[in-house]
Design an enzyme around this catalytic site. Sequence first.
Site: not given
Length: 379
Positions: A86-88, A90-91
């Site tokens: 999941p990139c939430n 790190y975005s």
Amino acid sequence: MIFNKGELFCGPGGLSLGAKLAEVISPSGEVFKVEHRWANDYDSFACQTFRHNICPDDPDSVIEEDIRKLDIESLPRIDAFSFGFPCNDYSSVGEKKGFNGDFGPLYSYGVKVLNIHQPLWFMAENVGGLESANEGEAFVKILSDLEQEGYNITPHLYKFHEYGVPQARQRIIIVGIRKDLELSFRVPEPTHNSNNYRTARQALEERPIPHDAPNQEYTNHQAKVIEMLRHIPPGENAWYDGLPQHLRLNVKGTKISQIYKRLHPDKPSYTVTGSGGGGTHMYHYDIPRALTNRERARLQTFPDNYKFLGGKEAVRKQIGMAVPPQGVKVIVEAILKTFAGVPYNFVEAKWTFNYDPELDETNLIKNKVKENTPEYLTL
């Protein structure tokens, strides 16, 4: 050689489709390819989409479960592994909490798969913002954890428009090959440059979308939105200076560039996203309307017969969160060539990572990679 692949955070199947499309023949004539073994995600609609397209004959191989409850030890043996954790957190769009967020630490379950199953190779994918999360400490920690499971790792920032994807999409992909195999992965050389990038027009018009193609529902716009779009030229957005005063948005503070932004027909599209309210749905360069989900899927290089299941917004989310299969195919082909002993053109990775077990020190070097991305594609 057949690599049976497992996957965590599988989403609708972009990584798996790209891997499935890759095939290499060794100098001796042996075929090297990847086959699906198992996959996991907690999103019900994404799991339905994955089953329908990737493994319709083996639906039970897709496990719909919160990763924190998944029995990783009981999963079948695999030779290859992929996970787009999941990139939430790190975005660059958002608070960028990194390890301090709810999703940041979930990469560790991919590390657990490596520890237990020891596949021959793996691919890990995340957003470019991973590099700077937690002041750079998160990236180094993740690389260190992956390396210490016994893998030589090659992290690189892939610009997918350089690999035939008609979209300016950048993602960090970490390729790891087990150290005992004594093989070295190299970043495949880009297949496209500013002279032949695939454009939004090529993606949407090279061939007509079949009349019975799934996910081709149109959006019902208010009359004012249609009027506004008629005044916005291709490549411009809601902040266009030539927009009549009565059509301007009353927004204070940050003005997001993708609000009512129309594609430019002769350039790759801007990044397809899976979230956001009105004005963020991507807009056609010629027709005053939002793109359909099928058109967004084309920008992501999914074939027209790839059916996404769920309601319109659930499908939009799946498409936006997916990894472009065409880009994945190029990378997996390079991995297969590495195993098959087939030479290929390569470029230097953006980062070189080393770990010294005697000193217990990590060394992340940012290489001087040639930047040849036109200004209009800089994100």
